[in-house]
Design a protein around this motif. Structure first.
Motif, PDB file in Angstrom:
ATOM      1  N   UNK A 106       2.274  -3.900   0.661  1.00 62.94           N
ATOM      2  CA  UNK A 106       1.685  -3.709   0.265  1.00 62.94           C
ATOM      3  C   UNK A 106       0.429  -4.576   0.417  1.00 62.94           C
ATOM      4  N   UNK A 107      -1.035  -4.199   0.924  1.00 66.05           N
ATOM      5  CA  UNK A 107      -2.007  -5.108   0.302  1.00 66.05           C
ATOM      6  C   UNK A 107      -2.694  -4.884  -0.512  1.00 66.05           C
ATOM      7  N   UNK A 108      -3.664  -5.304  -2.023  1.00 63.56           N
ATOM      8  CA  UNK A 108      -4.144  -5.257  -2.810  1.00 63.56           C
ATOM      9  C   UNK A 108      -5.542  -5.642  -2.296  1.00 63.56           C
ATOM     10  N   UNK A 109      -7.257  -5.155  -2.179  1.00 67.37           N
ATOM     11  CA  UNK A 109      -7.972  -5.177  -1.826  1.00 67.37           C
ATOM     12  C   UNK A 109      -8.803  -5.416  -2.924  1.00 67.37           C
ATOM     13  N   UNK A 110      -9.459  -5.967  -3.643  1.00 66.26           N
ATOM     14  CA  UNK A 110     -10.996  -5.425  -4.470  1.00 66.26           C
ATOM     15  C   UNK A 110     -12.345  -5.470  -4.342  1.00 66.26           C
ATOM     16  N   UNK A 111     -12.854  -4.418  -4.339  1.00 69.40           N
ATOM     17  CA  UNK A 111     -13.516  -4.226  -3.589  1.00 69.40           C
ATOM     18  C   UNK A 111     -14.541  -4.536  -4.072  1.00 69.40           C
ATOM     19  N   UNK A 112     -14.400  -4.606  -4.978  1.00 69.64           N
ATOM     20  CA  UNK A 112     -16.127  -4.877  -5.671  1.00 69.64           C
ATOM     21  C   UNK A 112     -15.941  -6.778  -6.238  1.00 69.64           C
ATOM     22  N   UNK A 142      -7.095  -5.613   6.529  1.00 70.32           N
ATOM     23  CA  UNK A 142      -6.043  -4.064   7.513  1.00 70.32           C
ATOM     24  C   UNK A 142      -5.521  -4.681   8.614  1.00 70.32           C
ATOM     25  N   UNK A 143      -5.301  -5.897   8.935  1.00 73.40           N
ATOM     26  CA  UNK A 143      -4.597  -6.188   9.930  1.00 73.40           C
ATOM     27  C   UNK A 143      -2.916  -6.547   9.552  1.00 73.40           C
ATOM     28  N   UNK A 144      -3.025  -7.107   8.331  1.00 69.24           N
ATOM     29  CA  UNK A 144      -1.980  -7.843   7.441  1.00 69.24           C
ATOM     30  C   UNK A 144      -0.795  -6.795   7.433  1.00 69.24           C
ATOM     31  N   UNK A 145      -1.892  -5.505   5.984  1.00 66.90           N
ATOM     32  CA  UNK A 145      -1.091  -4.649   6.040  1.00 66.90           C
ATOM     33  C   UNK A 145      -1.003  -3.503   6.933  1.00 66.90           C
ATOM     34  N   UNK A 146      -0.760  -3.674   8.593  1.00 67.72           N
ATOM     35  CA  UNK A 146      -0.326  -3.188   9.608  1.00 67.72           C
ATOM     36  C   UNK A 146       1.436  -2.328   9.224  1.00 67.72           C
ATOM     37  N   UNK A 147       1.673  -1.032   9.190  1.00 71.99           N
ATOM     38  CA  UNK A 147       2.831  -0.571   8.954  1.00 71.99           C
ATOM     39  C   UNK A 147       3.249  -0.675   7.065  1.00 71.99           C
ATOM     40  N   UNK A 148       1.748  -0.951   6.684  1.00 68.69           N
ATOM     41  CA  UNK A 148       2.557  -1.421   5.221  1.00 68.69           C
ATOM     42  C   UNK A 148       1.790   0.040   4.152  1.00 68.69           C
ATOM     43  N   UNK A 149       1.009  -0.977   2.945  1.00 71.97           N
ATOM     44  CA  UNK A 149       0.140   0.241   2.526  1.00 71.97           C
ATOM     45  C   UNK A 149      -1.140  -0.880   2.152  1.00 71.97           C
ATOM     46  N   UNK A 150      -2.198  -0.050   2.905  1.00 68.67           N
ATOM     47  CA  UNK A 150      -3.623  -1.183   2.001  1.00 68.67           C
ATOM     48  C   UNK A 150      -4.088  -0.240   0.546  1.00 68.67           C
ATOM     49  N   UNK A 151      -4.099  -0.912   0.048  1.00 71.38           N
ATOM     50  CA  UNK A 151      -4.356  -0.480  -1.768  1.00 71.38           C
ATOM     51  C   UNK A 151      -6.148  -1.226  -1.568  1.00 71.38           C
ATOM     52  N   UNK A 152      -7.326   0.089  -2.089  1.00 75.45           N
ATOM     53  CA  UNK A 152      -8.279  -0.455  -2.146  1.00 75.45           C
ATOM     54  C   UNK A 152      -8.755   0.215  -3.389  1.00 75.45           C
ATOM     55  N   UNK A 153      -9.089  -1.399  -4.687  1.00 73.18           N
ATOM     56  CA  UNK A 153      -9.283  -0.861  -5.377  1.00 73.18           C
ATOM     57  C   UNK A 153     -10.492  -1.198  -5.850  1.00 73.18           C
ATOM     58  N   UNK A 154     -11.635  -0.692  -7.047  1.00 69.63           N
ATOM     59  CA  UNK A 154     -12.469  -0.609  -7.648  1.00 69.63           C
ATOM     60  C   UNK A 154     -13.530   0.294  -6.101  1.00 69.63           C
ATOM     61  N   UNK A 155     -13.080   0.997  -5.200  1.00 72.85           N
ATOM     62  CA  UNK A 155     -14.310   1.379  -3.439  1.00 72.85           C
ATOM     63  C   UNK A 155     -15.497   1.859  -4.270  1.00 72.85           C
ATOM     64  N   UNK A 156     -15.347   2.515  -5.267  1.00 72.33           N
ATOM     65  CA  UNK A 156     -16.448   3.244  -5.727  1.00 72.33           C
ATOM     66  C   UNK A 156     -17.813   1.714  -5.421  1.00 72.33           C
ATOM     67  N   UNK A 157     -17.498   0.609  -6.467  1.00 76.52           N
ATOM     68  CA  UNK A 157     -18.559  -0.702  -5.696  1.00 76.52           C
ATOM     69  C   UNK A 157     -18.632  -1.799  -4.304  1.00 76.52           C
ATOM     70  N   UNK A 158     -18.295  -0.281  -3.973  1.00 76.95           N
ATOM     71  CA  UNK A 158     -18.455  -0.451  -1.957  1.00 76.95           C
ATOM     72  C   UNK A 158     -19.882  -0.416  -1.718  1.00 76.95           C
ATOM     73  N   UNK A 159     -21.087  -1.249  -1.069  1.00 79.94           N
ATOM     74  CA  UNK A 159     -22.553  -1.249  -0.317  1.00 79.94           C
ATOM     75  C   UNK A 159     -22.065   0.262   0.112  1.00 79.94           C
ATOM     76  N   UNK A 160     -23.014   1.152   0.534  1.00 80.09           N
ATOM     77  CA  UNK A 160     -23.826   1.901   1.596  1.00 80.09           C
ATOM     78  C   UNK A 160     -23.068   1.397   2.996  1.00 80.09           C
ATOM     79  N   UNK A 161     -23.816   0.412   3.407  1.00 79.65           N
ATOM     80  CA  UNK A 161     -23.449  -0.699   4.142  1.00 79.65           C
ATOM     81  C   UNK A 161     -22.219  -0.772   4.891  1.00 79.65           C
TER      82      UNK A 161
END
Length: 354
Positions: A106-112, A142-161
């Motif tokens: 499971x790969x965790x990414x802090x989007x903020x 994302x590629x590291x999480x292939x066949x596993x789980x991708x956890x995107x934390x604080x998705x609300x902080x992601x800018x529109x682009x």
């Protein structure tokens, strides 16, 4: 190990030395690969340990855990929402642990914390020389999480682009590394978390509606600690035992008056604040029993005002939801506290999908 090469007689000494050196390097490489595979297994095992912090017997918390168990068995995208400190990452890890992908990472990414300039490099990866600081090839999250789980934390902080780029990956199930033109297929189970009101952000033009639909197949709302007060005693006991062992203070306990104080506090920082308060009290206490004086709370710390920036319907929905949690599902008591009949209560529950 088996043979890796052979030398014909009569041999040349230089060739013999070169062959031996090559065989030794191959042996070292195999050992290194074996170590890396072992470390990967240990990492996955550590990630997939049962979450001991998922403690609680209140109706509100049991409903969350039951929903987690149902959702985990699928590959559906999950959106976890709730205030800071309610345990969103713990829930994400529990979903992964109970899922068919449990033997993968499971790969965790802090989007903020990702800047817009490094977004593609961090998530999609890059080839050496793709930009000034790209000194080596890099595999993206994302590629590291292939066949596993991708956890995107604080998705609300992601800018529109960046939202548009993420949506493209989710739609196509493929990423393109920076500096390459060939798409790479990816298979990930997506879990997102935020403490933001994404529906309000969509209405304000700050979050893409199509992205929200993509990440929100299943929505899990975590209740604040003030709405699961029945769990405070159990949580306090768990953290007390944990930190008494950590700081070598065996035999510590909590007085009844102290528990009453903990249960009456609003806990704006939720479970995380309770955990830190117990740890601090364990460190500073000079007695075997934690007393109310060991917990100093600011009188201004109270529950967030649910009435701010709310429509009348949103306010009513929140009041009903909090009353249900507070009364632990006793609809007669809920109706009585809200001053409405049970039938009116049921009609409103159906209307708001509670």
């Amino acid at each position: 190990m088996g043979a890796s090469d052979f030398v014909l007689k009569p041999w040349e000494n230089e060739k013999m030395l070169t062959t031996i050196e090559s065989a030794w390097k191959l042996s070292q490489s195999r050992r290194e690969v074996k170590k890396l595979k072992l470390k990967e297994k240990q990492l996955i095992a550590e990630i997939n340990r049962p979450a001991q912090d998922l403690i609680g017997s209140s109706v509100a918390w049991k409903q969350v855990i039951e929903l987690v168990a149902k959702v985990a068995a699928t590959n559906a995208n999950v959106l976890i929402t709730g205030e800071n400190g309610t345990g969103k990452e713990l829930i994400a890890r529990e979903i992964h642990r109970l899922s068919p992908r449990t033997d993968k990472v499971m790969v965790t990414v802090d989007m903020g914390s990702i800047t817009e300039t490094l977004f593609e490099s961090e998530l999609f990866g890059h080839k050496k020389g793709a930009f000034t600081d790209a000194h080596t090839d890099r595999t993206g999250k994302i590629e590291t999480a292939h066949e596993g789980t991708l956890f995107l934390d604080e998705i609300g902080n992601l800018p529109l682009p960046m939202q548009a780029k993420l949506l493209s990956v989710l739609q196509n199930r493929a990423i393109t590394r920076v500096g390459e033109n060939v798409p790479v297929s990816v298979d990930v189970r997506l879990i997102c978390a935020t403490n933001c009101n994404l529906l309000q952000m969509v209405a304000n033009g700050r979050f893409r509606e199509d992205l929200l639909y993509r990440i929100n197949t299943i929505h899990i709302e975590l209740p604040p600690l003030r709405n699961r007060r029945a769990d405070i005693s159990e949580l306090a006991s768990f953290f007390l035992k944990k930190y008494a062992e950590k700081y070598n203070k065996p035999g510590l306990s909590i007085s009844e008056q102290t528990l009453q104080k903990l249960e009456s506090y609003a806990w704006p920082g939720n479970v995380r604040e309770l955990q830190h308060a117990i740890e601090k009290a364990v460190i500073l206490s000079d007695t075997a029993v934690l007393q109310p004086s060991d917990f100093l709370f600011r009188s201004s710390d109270s529950a967030p005002d649910i009435h701010s920036n709310c429509t009348l319907e949103e306010m009513e929905q929140k009041l009903i939801a909090e009353a249900i949690a507070k009364c632990e599902g006793n609809m007669t008591l809920v109706a009585s506290q809200l001053g409405i009949t049970r039938q009116t209560l049921y009609n409103k529950i159906k209307r708001y999908g509670l």
